[in-house]
Structures are given as structure tokens and as C-alpha cells.
Design a protein around this motif. Structure first.
Motif, PDB file in Angstrom:
ATOM      1  N   PHE A  17       0.840  -1.197   0.000  1.00  0.00           N
ATOM      2  CA  PHE A  17       0.000   0.000   0.000  1.00  0.00           C
ATOM      3  C   PHE A  17       0.877   1.249   0.000  1.00  0.00           C
ATOM      4  O   PHE A  17       2.055   1.192   0.283  1.00  0.00           O
ATOM      5  N   TYR A  56      -9.913   0.077  -1.034  1.00  0.00           N
ATOM      6  CA  TYR A  56      -8.544   0.237  -1.537  1.00  0.00           C
ATOM      7  C   TYR A  56      -7.612  -0.819  -0.941  1.00  0.00           C
ATOM      8  O   TYR A  56      -6.840  -1.446  -1.670  1.00  0.00           O
ATOM      9  N   SER A  60      -5.833  -3.619  -3.255  1.00  0.00           N
ATOM     10  CA  SER A  60      -4.373  -3.590  -3.336  1.00  0.00           C
ATOM     11  C   SER A  60      -3.765  -4.906  -2.863  1.00  0.00           C
ATOM     12  O   SER A  60      -2.793  -5.386  -3.443  1.00  0.00           O
TER      13      SER A  60
END
Length: 85
Positions: A17, A56, A60
Motif C-alpha cells: 500500500f 482500496y 491492493s
């Protein structure tokens, strides 16, 4: 000096990330939440930030674990967002 470098390299490293992407997710979630809150919808700012940031992080992680996920990601991305809202 060594302690500062150790702190920055290990504690602030998020692996697959990035801080800038996570910040962008938080900003976009805040904008969506603000819009929904001003219209009287049940999902507010904090909830929208958590949903967008969670999406997210989930996507990811999926990309980092498997390189051939282009078709699967579209399905999971839409499914996760549909369940969230």
C-alpha cells in the motif's frame, strides 16, 4: 540519526500500500460522505471513509498476491462497493 531512519523505514512502511493512495481514498471518502450527510442519507463521512479505504486495501492486497487478477478485480471491486452501499 540511525533511530530516525529505522523508524521511517520500518514503522511507516505499508508494504503493498502507499500513504498517498490511502490519503486520496480518505479524501474521496470524506467528499462522498459529506455529500451523503448533507442530503440526509444514513451513511456519513466516517462510514464513507472506512468503506473507500477498506476497498482500496482489499483491492491492493488482491493485486499484490496474484498478478493475473485483471478480470477478477472488476468483479470483486463492483461487488464490494455494492455490498458496502
Amino acid at each position: 540519526m540511525e533511530l530516525t531512519q529505522l523508524f521511517n523505514s520500518q514503522l511507516l512502511d505499508l508494504g503493498p500500500f502507499s500513504w498517498s493512495a490511502l490519503g486520496a481514498c480518505m479524501l474521496n471518502g470524506a467528499l462522498v460522505g459529506l455529500e451523503r450527510q448533507t442530503r440526509g442519507k444514513p451513511v456519513g463521512i466516517r462510514t464513507a471513509i472506512l468503506i473507500v479505504s477498506g476497498t482500496y486495501l482489499f483491492m491492493s492486497m488482491a493485486v499484490s498476491l496474484s498478478p493475473n487478477t485483471s478480470i477478477k478485480l472488476g468483479f470483486w471491486d463492483r461487488s464490494l462497493l455494492a455490498l458496502a452501499f
